[in-house]
Design a protein around this motif. Structure first.
Motif, PDB file in Angstrom:
ATOM      1  N   LEU A   1      13.082 -11.652   7.306  1.00 34.56           N
ATOM      2  CA  LEU A   1      13.045 -13.001   6.757  1.00 34.56           C
ATOM      3  C   LEU A   1      12.300 -13.958   7.683  1.00 34.56           C
ATOM      4  O   LEU A   1      12.169 -13.710   8.872  1.00 34.56           O
ATOM      5  CB  LEU A   1      14.470 -13.522   6.554  1.00 34.56           C
ATOM      6  CG  LEU A   1      15.399 -12.659   5.693  1.00 34.56           C
ATOM      7  CD1 LEU A   1      16.828 -13.167   5.787  1.00 34.56           C
ATOM      8  CD2 LEU A   1      14.917 -12.639   4.258  1.00 34.56           C
TER       9      LEU A   1
ATOM     10  N   ALA B   1      18.980 -21.124  10.430  1.00 31.68           N
ATOM     11  CA  ALA B   1      18.543 -19.789  10.848  1.00 31.68           C
ATOM     12  C   ALA B   1      19.720 -18.983  11.374  1.00 31.68           C
ATOM     13  O   ALA B   1      19.869 -17.803  11.038  1.00 31.68           O
ATOM     14  CB  ALA B   1      17.443 -19.893  11.908  1.00 31.68           C
TER      15      ALA B   1
ATOM     16  N   ILE C   1      21.887 -17.845   8.398  1.00 31.10           N
ATOM     17  CA  ILE C   1      21.243 -16.789   7.608  1.00 31.10           C
ATOM     18  C   ILE C   1      21.291 -15.470   8.370  1.00 31.10           C
ATOM     19  O   ILE C   1      21.625 -14.427   7.811  1.00 31.10           O
ATOM     20  CB  ILE C   1      19.773 -17.162   7.293  1.00 31.10           C
ATOM     21  CG1 ILE C   1      19.697 -18.422   6.429  1.00 31.10           C
ATOM     22  CG2 ILE C   1      19.066 -16.003   6.602  1.00 31.10           C
ATOM     23  CD1 ILE C   1      18.302 -19.044   6.365  1.00 31.10           C
ATOM     24  N   ALA C   2      20.950 -15.524   9.656  1.00 36.01           N
ATOM     25  CA  ALA C   2      20.928 -14.311  10.482  1.00 36.01           C
ATOM     26  C   ALA C   2      22.310 -13.667  10.510  1.00 36.01           C
ATOM     27  O   ALA C   2      22.438 -12.442  10.385  1.00 36.01           O
ATOM     28  CB  ALA C   2      20.460 -14.646  11.892  1.00 36.01           C
TER      29      ALA C   2
ATOM     30  N   TYR D   1      23.121 -11.901   7.177  1.00 39.23           N
ATOM     31  CA  TYR D   1      22.396 -10.650   6.935  1.00 39.23           C
ATOM     32  C   TYR D   1      22.485  -9.664   8.098  1.00 39.23           C
ATOM     33  O   TYR D   1      21.897  -8.582   8.043  1.00 39.23           O
ATOM     34  CB  TYR D   1      20.931 -10.944   6.567  1.00 39.23           C
ATOM     35  CG  TYR D   1      20.818 -11.455   5.152  1.00 39.23           C
ATOM     36  CD1 TYR D   1      20.733 -10.569   4.078  1.00 39.23           C
ATOM     37  CD2 TYR D   1      20.853 -12.814   4.872  1.00 39.23           C
ATOM     38  CE1 TYR D   1      20.662 -11.028   2.777  1.00 39.23           C
ATOM     39  CE2 TYR D   1      20.788 -13.285   3.557  1.00 39.23           C
ATOM     40  CZ  TYR D   1      20.697 -12.384   2.525  1.00 39.23           C
ATOM     41  OH  TYR D   1      20.642 -12.840   1.227  1.00 39.23           O
TER      42      TYR D   1
ATOM     43  N   ALA E   1      18.319 -13.867  14.888  1.00 38.65           N
ATOM     44  CA  ALA E   1      17.451 -15.019  14.633  1.00 38.65           C
ATOM     45  C   ALA E   1      16.501 -15.095  15.823  1.00 38.65           C
ATOM     46  O   ALA E   1      16.943 -15.171  16.969  1.00 38.65           O
ATOM     47  CB  ALA E   1      18.269 -16.299  14.510  1.00 38.65           C
TER      48      ALA E   1
ATOM     49  N   LEU F   1      15.187 -12.526  11.458  1.00 41.80           N
ATOM     50  CA  LEU F   1      14.868 -13.812  10.841  1.00 41.80           C
ATOM     51  C   LEU F   1      13.994 -14.546  11.846  1.00 41.80           C
ATOM     52  O   LEU F   1      14.438 -14.837  12.954  1.00 41.80           O
ATOM     53  CB  LEU F   1      16.122 -14.632  10.557  1.00 41.80           C
ATOM     54  CG  LEU F   1      15.799 -16.073  10.137  1.00 41.80           C
ATOM     55  CD1 LEU F   1      15.268 -16.111   8.719  1.00 41.80           C
ATOM     56  CD2 LEU F   1      16.995 -16.965  10.273  1.00 41.80           C
TER      57      LEU F   1
ATOM     58  N   ASP G   1      11.848 -17.790  13.169  1.00 42.30           N
ATOM     59  CA  ASP G   1      11.856 -19.251  13.098  1.00 42.30           C
ATOM     60  C   ASP G   1      10.788 -19.744  14.070  1.00 42.30           C
ATOM     61  O   ASP G   1      10.872 -19.485  15.266  1.00 42.30           O
ATOM     62  CB  ASP G   1      13.252 -19.760  13.497  1.00 42.30           C
ATOM     63  CG  ASP G   1      13.327 -21.268  13.652  1.00 42.30           C
ATOM     64  OD1 ASP G   1      12.372 -21.981  13.282  1.00 42.30           O
ATOM     65  OD2 ASP G   1      14.366 -21.743  14.159  1.00 42.30           O
TER      66      ASP G   1
END
Length: 192
Positions: free
Chosen positions: A6, A20, A23-24, A27, A31, A85, A87
């Protein structure tokens, strides 16, 4: 094992770092923030940190070649085997192509675009600057960063839209409210 790759993009001050990490965690992937990697190396006084600090002190952007090298090294670490992920990277089309090569043609699964009204973001950053005592974060500087972001990111948004992996989410509102919007959008996109 499901690999989840991602990327989160959005204007400075849109809350990418905060989202971030959420989300990390959701899943089960790390990050990876290029800014954090740069800062950690500068603080640690590493050879890389010294190179990056000299570039930043000269008022320059860290060149793509160095940034690509750092990201490639980070993506080869064991914790990123199941995905990641990103960023803060990629920031331009050349970096997207470099990333494509790093992940051996396995494309990103989704790109979360945190959308936020410029005036709202500027107000948020001015407040943060006041709280954190960032005297150099004037409205003029903040607006310039927003313009640079818009100029650099427009081609990325177009590219990721063409690839069918862009997920746009309203980045304004409470942290949990935005996190829920992202979770719903990603679940719909990824089917998980």
């Amino acid at each position: 094992m499901t690999v989840t790759r991602l990327l989160i993009i959005g204007p400075p001050g849109a809350g990418k770092g905060t989202q971030a990490s959420k989300i990390a965690e959701a899943y089960g992937v790390p990050a990876i923030s290029t800014g954090d990697i740069f800062r950690a190396n500068i603080k640690g006084g590493t050879e890389l940190g010294q190179r990056v600090q000299a570039i930043i002190e000269a008022g320059e952007l860290v060149p793509d070649t160095l940034t690509n090298e750092i990201v490639q090294d980070r993506l080869q670490q064991e914790d990123a085997a199941g995905g990641f992920l990103l960023d803060g990277y990629p920031r331009n089309v050349e970096q997207v192509h470099a990333l494509d090569g790093m992940i051996e043609g396995d494309a990103l699964d989704a790109v979360v675009l945190l959308e936020a009204d410029t005036d709202e973001v500027v107000a948020r950053l001015l407040k943060r600057a006041e709280i954190e005592g960032r005297a150099d974060d004037t409205e003029e500087v903040i607006r310039h960063r927003q313009d640079v972001y818009a100029e650099q990111t427009a081609p990325l948004i177009e590219l990721f839209t063409e690839r069918g992996i862009l997920v746009s989410v309203d980045g304004l509102g409470g942290i949990d409210e935005v996190a829920e919007r992202i979770a719903v959008a990603l679940s719909a996109k990824l089917g998980r």
